[in-house]
Write a protein that holds these residues in place. Structure first.
Motif, PDB file in Angstrom:
ATOM      1  N   ASN A  56       0.789  -1.230   0.000  1.00 20.95           N
ATOM      2  CA  ASN A  56       0.000   0.000   0.000  1.00 20.95           C
ATOM      3  C   ASN A  56       0.825   1.286   0.000  1.00 20.95           C
ATOM      4  O   ASN A  56       0.337   2.323  -0.429  1.00 20.95           O
ATOM      5  CB  ASN A  56      -0.937   0.023   1.210  1.00 20.95           C
ATOM      6  CG  ASN A  56      -1.942  -1.096   1.162  1.00 20.95           C
ATOM      7  OD1 ASN A  56      -2.294  -1.587   0.095  1.00 20.95           O
ATOM      8  ND2 ASN A  56      -2.404  -1.529   2.333  1.00 20.95           N
ATOM      9  N   LEU A  57       2.069   1.233   0.496  1.00 26.32           N
ATOM     10  CA  LEU A  57       2.863   2.457   0.597  1.00 26.32           C
ATOM     11  C   LEU A  57       4.261   2.329  -0.014  1.00 26.32           C
ATOM     12  O   LEU A  57       4.648   3.141  -0.852  1.00 26.32           O
ATOM     13  CB  LEU A  57       2.986   2.884   2.071  1.00 26.32           C
ATOM     14  CG  LEU A  57       3.781   4.159   2.328  1.00 26.32           C
ATOM     15  CD1 LEU A  57       3.087   5.360   1.691  1.00 26.32           C
ATOM     16  CD2 LEU A  57       3.974   4.366   3.814  1.00 26.32           C
ATOM     17  N   ILE A  58       5.008   1.317   0.397  1.00 20.30           N
ATOM     18  CA  ILE A  58       6.409   1.222  -0.031  1.00 20.30           C
ATOM     19  C   ILE A  58       6.528   1.050  -1.543  1.00 20.30           C
ATOM     20  O   ILE A  58       7.256   1.797  -2.205  1.00 20.30           O
ATOM     21  CB  ILE A  58       7.141   0.087   0.711  1.00 20.30           C
ATOM     22  CG1 ILE A  58       7.203   0.407   2.209  1.00 20.30           C
ATOM     23  CG2 ILE A  58       8.534  -0.125   0.140  1.00 20.30           C
ATOM     24  CD1 ILE A  58       7.718  -0.722   3.071  1.00 20.30           C
ATOM     25  N   LYS A  59       5.828   0.071  -2.091  1.00 15.15           N
ATOM     26  CA  LYS A  59       5.950  -0.196  -3.519  1.00 15.15           C
ATOM     27  C   LYS A  59       5.511   1.004  -4.372  1.00 15.15           C
ATOM     28  O   LYS A  59       6.236   1.405  -5.288  1.00 15.15           O
ATOM     29  CB  LYS A  59       5.169  -1.450  -3.901  1.00 15.15           C
ATOM     30  CG  LYS A  59       5.466  -1.959  -5.295  1.00 15.15           C
ATOM     31  CD  LYS A  59       4.854  -3.325  -5.517  1.00 15.15           C
ATOM     32  CE  LYS A  59       5.272  -3.933  -6.816  1.00 15.15           C
ATOM     33  NZ  LYS A  59       4.757  -5.308  -6.971  1.00 15.15           N
ATOM     34  N   PRO A  60       4.357   1.629  -4.079  1.00 15.50           N
ATOM     35  CA  PRO A  60       3.988   2.817  -4.869  1.00 15.50           C
ATOM     36  C   PRO A  60       5.023   3.948  -4.769  1.00 15.50           C
ATOM     37  O   PRO A  60       5.316   4.613  -5.765  1.00 15.50           O
ATOM     38  CB  PRO A  60       2.642   3.246  -4.275  1.00 15.50           C
ATOM     39  CG  PRO A  60       2.074   2.003  -3.678  1.00 15.50           C
ATOM     40  CD  PRO A  60       3.266   1.223  -3.182  1.00 15.50           C
ATOM     41  N   CYS A  61       5.600   4.121  -3.577  1.00 15.16           N
ATOM     42  CA  CYS A  61       6.620   5.173  -3.422  1.00 15.16           C
ATOM     43  C   CYS A  61       7.874   4.848  -4.224  1.00 15.16           C
ATOM     44  O   CYS A  61       8.433   5.731  -4.889  1.00 15.16           O
ATOM     45  CB  CYS A  61       6.996   5.335  -1.942  1.00 15.16           C
ATOM     46  SG  CYS A  61       5.706   6.115  -0.957  1.00 15.16           S
ATOM     47  N   VAL A  62       8.313   3.593  -4.179  1.00 19.50           N
ATOM     48  CA  VAL A  62       9.500   3.188  -4.942  1.00 19.50           C
ATOM     49  C   VAL A  62       9.250   3.387  -6.432  1.00 19.50           C
ATOM     50  O   VAL A  62      10.127   3.877  -7.161  1.00 19.50           O
ATOM     51  CB  VAL A  62       9.878   1.717  -4.620  1.00 19.50           C
ATOM     52  CG1 VAL A  62      10.891   1.182  -5.622  1.00 19.50           C
ATOM     53  CG2 VAL A  62      10.417   1.608  -3.211  1.00 19.50           C
ATOM     54  N   LEU A  63       8.070   3.030  -6.905  1.00 23.91           N
ATOM     55  CA  LEU A  63       7.754   3.198  -8.328  1.00 23.91           C
ATOM     56  C   LEU A  63       7.722   4.676  -8.712  1.00 23.91           C
ATOM     57  O   LEU A  63       8.231   5.056  -9.780  1.00 23.91           O
ATOM     58  CB  LEU A  63       6.439   2.510  -8.665  1.00 23.91           C
ATOM     59  CG  LEU A  63       6.429   0.984  -8.506  1.00 23.91           C
ATOM     60  CD1 LEU A  63       5.050   0.425  -8.792  1.00 23.91           C
ATOM     61  CD2 LEU A  63       7.479   0.339  -9.396  1.00 23.91           C
ATOM     62  N   ASP A  64       7.155   5.521  -7.854  1.00 27.94           N
ATOM     63  CA  ASP A  64       7.134   6.966  -8.120  1.00 27.94           C
ATOM     64  C   ASP A  64       8.550   7.532  -8.183  1.00 27.94           C
ATOM     65  O   ASP A  64       8.882   8.297  -9.093  1.00 27.94           O
ATOM     66  CB  ASP A  64       6.337   7.708  -7.036  1.00 27.94           C
ATOM     67  CG  ASP A  64       4.848   7.449  -7.116  1.00 27.94           C
ATOM     68  OD1 ASP A  64       4.373   6.966  -8.169  1.00 27.94           O
ATOM     69  OD2 ASP A  64       4.153   7.715  -6.110  1.00 27.94           O
ATOM     70  N   ILE A  65       9.384   7.154  -7.233  1.00 25.02           N
ATOM     71  CA  ILE A  65      10.769   7.646  -7.209  1.00 25.02           C
ATOM     72  C   ILE A  65      11.518   7.175  -8.457  1.00 25.02           C
ATOM     73  O   ILE A  65      12.243   7.951  -9.090  1.00 25.02           O
ATOM     74  CB  ILE A  65      11.487   7.164  -5.924  1.00 25.02           C
ATOM     75  CG1 ILE A  65      10.887   7.855  -4.693  1.00 25.02           C
ATOM     76  CG2 ILE A  65      12.992   7.409  -6.008  1.00 25.02           C
ATOM     77  CD1 ILE A  65      11.321   7.253  -3.370  1.00 25.02           C
ATOM     78  N   THR A  66      11.328   5.921  -8.814  1.00 28.59           N
ATOM     79  CA  THR A  66      12.025   5.373  -9.981  1.00 28.59           C
ATOM     80  C   THR A  66      11.595   6.070 -11.261  1.00 28.59           C
ATOM     81  O   THR A  66      12.430   6.392 -12.122  1.00 28.59           O
ATOM     82  CB  THR A  66      11.773   3.852 -10.085  1.00 28.59           C
ATOM     83  OG1 THR A  66      12.137   3.244  -8.843  1.00 28.59           O
ATOM     84  CG2 THR A  66      12.584   3.235 -11.190  1.00 28.59           C
ATOM     85  N   LYS A  67      10.297   6.335 -11.401  1.00 28.01           N
ATOM     86  CA  LYS A  67       9.810   7.043 -12.593  1.00 28.01           C
ATOM     87  C   LYS A  67      10.412   8.447 -12.668  1.00 28.01           C
ATOM     88  O   LYS A  67      10.803   8.905 -13.753  1.00 28.01           O
ATOM     89  CB  LYS A  67       8.289   7.143 -12.580  1.00 28.01           C
ATOM     90  CG  LYS A  67       7.584   5.838 -12.887  1.00 28.01           C
ATOM     91  CD  LYS A  67       6.077   5.998 -12.745  1.00 28.01           C
ATOM     92  CE  LYS A  67       5.377   4.659 -12.791  1.00 28.01           C
ATOM     93  NZ  LYS A  67       3.938   4.791 -12.511  1.00 28.01           N
ATOM     94  N   CYS A  68      10.482   9.130 -11.522  1.00 30.12           N
ATOM     95  CA  CYS A  68      11.025  10.493 -11.508  1.00 30.12           C
ATOM     96  C   CYS A  68      12.530  10.522 -11.722  1.00 30.12           C
ATOM     97  O   CYS A  68      13.038  11.361 -12.457  1.00 30.12           O
ATOM     98  CB  CYS A  68      10.711  11.168 -10.171  1.00 30.12           C
ATOM     99  SG  CYS A  68       8.988  11.606  -9.970  1.00 30.12           S
TER     100      CYS A  68
END
Length: 190
Positions: free
Chosen positions: A34-46
């Motif tokens: 719910n939190l870690i994976k979406p944050c990692v994906l957002d950081i990686t995209k940016c």
């Protein structure tokens, strides 16, 4: 020798690493999904690119997966400790404590020599009935020893906090342990 990991092996290793950190932090297992994976994906995209984010999205971090990984890690650590205890002499420290809900818990810590140093690890934690007697404490530890093939003969000392259920003269935990150990003719019990 250098071992090359496949992409799936790296994803699995990453899943174990995240699960380990979640357990260390005492967080709910669902936090990964719910939190870690979406944050990692957002950081990686940016910071990197969409392709890298797509690769990272394959890391298994569902609630059930994290629970399974944590169980695997606990089993590994327990087996490693049991294997050590099967090869060396050790001392036990027993404590009857209460948790935040005022429930009685038996904590058993083990101290043993490992290579050139002494190690101290939590051997077990087990809930106790409200009116705890020494025999129940003894039975919980004895069952753990029997299930894990740990010999009482290798136990060279037992330490308690002096509570009556632990140290009385007849049916209390230490008395029960000393009686059991006398069957093994242990030179450390006198």
């Amino acid at each position: 020798m250098h071992v090359t990991q496949t992409f799936n092996e790296k994803a699995t290793e990453a899943s174990y690493l995240v699960s380990y950190r979640i357990e260390q932090a005492g967080e709910a297992h669902s936090i990964a999904e719910n939190l870690i994976k979406p944050c990692v994906l957002d950081i990686t995209k940016c910071m990197l690119d969409e392709k890298s984010a797509k690769h990272l999205s394959t890391v298994p971090l569902s609630n059930d997966t994290v629970s399974r990984r944590i169980h695997d890690l606990v089993s590994y650590v327990k087996q490693k400790l049991v294997t050590r205890l099967q090869k060396t002499r050790f001392a036990l420290q027993m404590d009857e404590s209460t948790d935040v809900a005022s429930l009685a818990i038996l904590l058993v810590i083990v101290r043993y020599a490992c290579e050139s140093t002494f190690e101290e690890d939590m051997l077990m934690g087990s809930p106790l009935p409200t009116n705890t007697i020494g025999e129940e404490i003894f039975n919980k530890i004895n069952i753990f020893f029997e299930e894990n093939d740990v010999s009482w003969n290798d136990c060279i000392d037992i330490c308690t906090d002096g509570v009556k259920a632990m140290t009385g003269k007849t049916a209390e935990a230490v008395s029960q342990l000393l009686i059991l150990k006398s069957y093994f003719s242990c030179p450390y019990c006198s």
